[in-house]
Design an enzyme around this catalytic site. Structure first.
Site, PDB file in Angstrom:
ATOM      1  NE  ARG A   1      -3.943  -1.748   1.629  1.00 39.13           N
ATOM      2  CZ  ARG A   1      -4.223  -2.913   2.755  1.00 39.13           C
ATOM      3  NH1 ARG A   1      -3.214  -2.813   3.619  1.00 39.13           N
ATOM      4  NH2 ARG A   1      -4.922  -4.000   2.555  1.00 39.13           N
TER       5      ARG A   1
ATOM      6  CE  LYS B   1      -1.680  12.869 -15.722  1.00 39.74           C
ATOM      7  NZ  LYS B   1      -2.045  12.870 -17.216  1.00 39.74           N
TER       8      LYS B   1
ATOM      9  CD  GLU C   1       5.535  17.042 -23.796  1.00 41.43           C
ATOM     10  OE1 GLU C   1       4.659  17.818 -23.130  1.00 41.43           O
ATOM     11  OE2 GLU C   1       4.889  15.925 -24.570  1.00 41.43           O
TER      12      GLU C   1
ATOM     13  CD  GLU D   1      -4.958  15.020 -16.090  1.00 39.95           C
ATOM     14  OE1 GLU D   1      -5.345  13.816 -15.796  1.00 39.95           O
ATOM     15  OE2 GLU D   1      -4.263  15.278 -17.248  1.00 39.95           O
TER      16      GLU D   1
ATOM     17  NE  ARG E   1      -1.435  16.965 -13.676  1.00 34.18           N
ATOM     18  CZ  ARG E   1      -0.968  16.016 -12.938  1.00 34.18           C
ATOM     19  NH1 ARG E   1      -1.672  16.091 -11.732  1.00 34.18           N
ATOM     20  NH2 ARG E   1      -0.201  15.236 -12.966  1.00 34.18           N
TER      21      ARG E   1
ATOM     22  CG  ASN F   1      -4.152  17.212 -22.149  1.00 34.03           C
ATOM     23  OD1 ASN F   1      -3.040  16.427 -22.025  1.00 34.03           O
ATOM     24  ND2 ASN F   1      -5.041  17.217 -21.456  1.00 34.03           N
TER      25      ASN F   1
ATOM     26  CG  HIS G   1      -0.482  16.355 -25.189  1.00 34.62           C
ATOM     27  ND1 HIS G   1       0.433  17.717 -25.426  1.00 34.62           N
ATOM     28  CD2 HIS G   1       0.422  15.623 -24.814  1.00 34.62           C
ATOM     29  CE1 HIS G   1       1.422  17.546 -24.949  1.00 34.62           C
ATOM     30  NE2 HIS G   1       1.697  16.116 -24.635  1.00 34.62           N
TER      31      HIS G   1
ATOM     32  CG  HIS H   1      -3.439  11.795 -27.453  1.00 33.01           C
ATOM     33  ND1 HIS H   1      -4.319  12.275 -26.565  1.00 33.01           N
ATOM     34  CD2 HIS H   1      -2.289  11.772 -27.046  1.00 33.01           C
ATOM     35  CE1 HIS H   1      -3.510  12.738 -25.612  1.00 33.01           C
ATOM     36  NE2 HIS H   1      -2.066  12.418 -25.726  1.00 33.01           N
TER      37      HIS H   1
ATOM     38  CG  HIS I   1       4.241  11.699 -26.699  1.00 29.03           C
ATOM     39  ND1 HIS I   1       3.027  11.845 -26.775  1.00 29.03           N
ATOM     40  CD2 HIS I   1       4.633  12.630 -25.856  1.00 29.03           C
ATOM     41  CE1 HIS I   1       2.456  12.553 -26.096  1.00 29.03           C
ATOM     42  NE2 HIS I   1       3.371  13.203 -25.440  1.00 29.03           N
TER      43      HIS I   1
HETATM   44  N1  NAD Z   1       3.809  10.137 -15.830  1.00 28.59           N
HETATM   45  C1  NAD Z   1       3.456  11.076 -16.584  1.00 28.59           C
HETATM   46  O1  NAD Z   1       3.271  12.054 -16.184  1.00 28.59           O
HETATM   47  C2  NAD Z   1       3.985  10.927 -18.154  1.00 28.59           C
HETATM   48  C3  NAD Z   1       3.941  12.055 -18.718  1.00 28.59           C
HETATM   49  C4  NAD Z   1       4.566  11.998 -20.182  1.00 28.59           C
HETATM   50  C5  NAD Z   1       4.830  10.724 -20.659  1.00 28.59           C
HETATM   51  N2  NAD Z   1       4.831   9.630 -19.929  1.00 28.59           N
HETATM   52  C6  NAD Z   1       4.995   8.256 -20.350  1.00 28.59           C
HETATM   53  O2  NAD Z   1       6.564   8.077 -20.483  1.00 28.59           O
HETATM   54  C7  NAD Z   1       6.901   7.480 -21.283  1.00 28.59           C
HETATM   55  C8  NAD Z   1       7.916   7.941 -22.635  1.00 28.59           C
HETATM   56  O3  NAD Z   1       8.936   8.294 -21.680  1.00 28.59           O
HETATM   57  P1  NAD Z   1      10.473   8.620 -22.577  1.00 28.59           P
HETATM   58  O4  NAD Z   1      10.239   9.392 -23.491  1.00 28.59           O
HETATM   59  O5  NAD Z   1      11.350   8.806 -21.615  1.00 28.59           O
HETATM   60  O6  NAD Z   1      10.834   7.154 -22.871  1.00 28.59           O
HETATM   61  P2  NAD Z   1      11.482   5.637 -22.482  1.00 28.59           P
HETATM   62  O7  NAD Z   1      11.396   5.720 -20.791  1.00 28.59           O
HETATM   63  O8  NAD Z   1      11.090   4.649 -23.203  1.00 28.59           O
HETATM   64  O9  NAD Z   1      13.024   6.038 -22.847  1.00 28.59           O
HETATM   65  C9  NAD Z   1      13.413   6.276 -24.196  1.00 28.59           C
HETATM   66  C10 NAD Z   1      14.493   5.676 -24.465  1.00 28.59           C
HETATM   67  O10 NAD Z   1      15.591   6.328 -23.944  1.00 28.59           O
HETATM   68  C11 NAD Z   1      16.574   5.381 -23.508  1.00 28.59           C
HETATM   69  N3  NAD Z   1      17.169   6.163 -22.390  1.00 28.59           N
HETATM   70  C12 NAD Z   1      16.810   6.574 -21.108  1.00 28.59           C
HETATM   71  N4  NAD Z   1      17.625   7.281 -20.529  1.00 28.59           N
HETATM   72  C13 NAD Z   1      18.827   7.306 -21.286  1.00 28.59           C
HETATM   73  C14 NAD Z   1      20.055   7.954 -21.289  1.00 28.59           C
HETATM   74  N5  NAD Z   1      20.350   8.764 -20.283  1.00 28.59           N
HETATM   75  N6  NAD Z   1      21.032   7.944 -22.040  1.00 28.59           N
HETATM   76  C15 NAD Z   1      20.579   6.710 -23.522  1.00 28.59           C
HETATM   77  N7  NAD Z   1      19.492   6.378 -23.346  1.00 28.59           N
HETATM   78  C16 NAD Z   1      18.651   6.691 -22.460  1.00 28.59           C
HETATM   79  C17 NAD Z   1      15.777   4.260 -22.885  1.00 28.59           C
HETATM   80  O11 NAD Z   1      16.201   3.032 -22.780  1.00 28.59           O
HETATM   81  C18 NAD Z   1      14.885   4.223 -24.125  1.00 28.59           C
HETATM   82  O12 NAD Z   1      15.114   3.183 -25.185  1.00 28.59           O
HETATM   83  C19 NAD Z   1       5.598   6.899 -22.024  1.00 28.59           C
HETATM   84  O13 NAD Z   1       5.131   5.497 -21.567  1.00 28.59           O
HETATM   85  C20 NAD Z   1       4.469   7.967 -21.537  1.00 28.59           C
HETATM   86  O14 NAD Z   1       3.354   7.304 -21.486  1.00 28.59           O
HETATM   87  C21 NAD Z   1       4.172   9.814 -18.595  1.00 28.59           C
END
Ligand code: NAD
Length: 363
Positions: free
Chosen positions: A123, A145, A187, A239, A243, A247, A250, A254, A267
């Protein structure tokens, strides 16, 4: 030395966001001050684990007797029930208690997955985000999130769960690919459009390089971007209101990701194209805004938006967005720089036009 921001979630809950180059000493001190437990859980991205192995030896292994480590295969497919369950098996079989911290090290994928593990296990275990992509530093590690994907759709299983701290260490960015930079950059551009146009000046003066001697520009950009997300989240933790300005671009994005089967356009590319379309709609409604700020970054976004759908078909797909209700498209627009607003569209002719304009621009 690092920059620090405190995010107040409510009267009793707050967390700190540390930004800087090489935060190993700060992280080590923080862990020492906060945790007396001998065990910790390290959930780390596969590539980061290879590229930055020594980082954890210095900052984490030095403090804890046992570091229960789960290496997450890179990629979106790891945000799955399968990996969630494997991590829970490992963690629970290792005999942890409610004070055992979870360190989530990686991009948004690991942050979301490890965050959900921390939220669910016993938990709630203390969570520390160590974001390693630009996107994770400016966006996904802040706001609470967490979640995983289901075969029905992305991010459908999850929880709002705030970390105890975020350490955004620019040292990780030295190994980030250009494609990943561009995803995070979208972003940052979004924040500049909706909240702080001075980010455009900072971006103008800063190259993609991050090294021990050249990181100050990005430190400021990341710090300010994180601040914007903090401010917006603090005003609207669950949200329900402002917040949704985050978007911006976005709702179009999407659809672009969907028609590209989540492969053809990243993305970040989709968000950039989406902002392009949103600015068009804003301008056509008579607001004093144009594409000049976005145009500066246009050459970085090289993918062609080539889809078999007509503009009105693309608009129809917007009606499937999870943020759409009653068949009315709601868009985040900007009346001018830093002035976002939302508008509902029953008549979607202008949105069709925005699609046509965007398809032509990115052809
Ligand atoms: N929680 C939230 O508020 C929120 C907001 C936006 C996106 N997201 C989520 O985030 C995800 C995308 O995140 P992302 O773009 O960071 O992608 P990711 O976590 O898949 O990382 C992208 C790539 O970069 C590599 N990588 C990471 N750090 C590295 C580094 N320092 N050096 C070299 N390679 C590195 C990883 O191995 C991967 O291949 C999606 O699943 C999306 O839904 C969540």
């Amino acid at each position: 030395m690092c920059n620090q921001i405190t995010l107040n979630i409510n009267h009793s809950e707050q967390y700190s966001i540390h930004t800087g180059y090489d935060l190993r000493a700060e992280l080590f001190d923080y862990l020492g001050a906060q945790f007396t437990t001998r065990k910790s859980i390290l959930i780390v991205d596969e590539n980061v684990n290879k590229l930055h192995a020594n980082y954890f030896v210095d900052a984490v292994n030095k403090h804890f007797d046992q570091v229960i480590t789960y290496v997450v295969p890179e990629g979106e497919h790891s945000k799955s029930l399968e990996h969630f369950e494997k991590i829970l098996d490992l963690v629970l079989e290792s005999g942890v208690d409610r004070k055992t911290p979870v360190l989530a090290v990686g991009g948004g994928v690991v942050g979301d997955l490890a965050g959900f593990v921390a939220a669910s296990c016993l938990r709630g275990l203390p969570l520390i985000h160590i974001p390693t992509t630009l996107l994770a530093m400016v966006d996904s590690s802040i706001g609470g999130k967490t979640g995983i994907n289901h075969t029905v759709g992305k991010n459908l299983i999850g929880a709002f769960y705030q970390p105890k701290a975020v350490f955004a260490d620019l040292k990780f960015l030295e190994t980030l690919s250009e494609q990943q930079w561009i995803i995070g950059l979208s972003e940052v551009i979004k924040y500049a459009m909706i909240r702080d146009a001075s980010l455009f000046d900072l971006l103008d003066e800063t190259s993609f390089k991050v090294s021990a001697t050249d990181y100050k520009g990005w430190e400021q950009i990341i710090h300010r971007s994180a601040h914007i997300k903090v401010d917006v989240v603090a005003e609207d933790v669950k949200e329900a209101g402002i917040r949704e300005f985050l978007n911006f671009g976005h709702t179009f994005a999407h659809v672009i990701e969907r028609v590209g089967n989540y492969k053809q356009y990243s993305h970040g590319e989709a968000v950039f194209m989406g902002m392009w379309a949103a600015v068009y709609v804003s301008q056509k409604l008579g607001h004093p805004i144009n594409h000049s700020n976005l145009s500066t970054f246009r050459p970085l976004y090289t993918s062609k938006l080539q889809v078999s759908n007509t503009p009105s078909e693309l608009t129809a797909l917007m009606l499937h967005d999870k943020k759409v209700s009653d068949g009315v498209v709601k868009l985040v627009l900007v009346s001018e720089l830093e002035k976002p607003f939302t508008k509902l569209f029953k008549d979607t002719k202008l949105i069709d036009e925005a699609w046509a304009y965007t398809l032509e621009e990115f052809n």
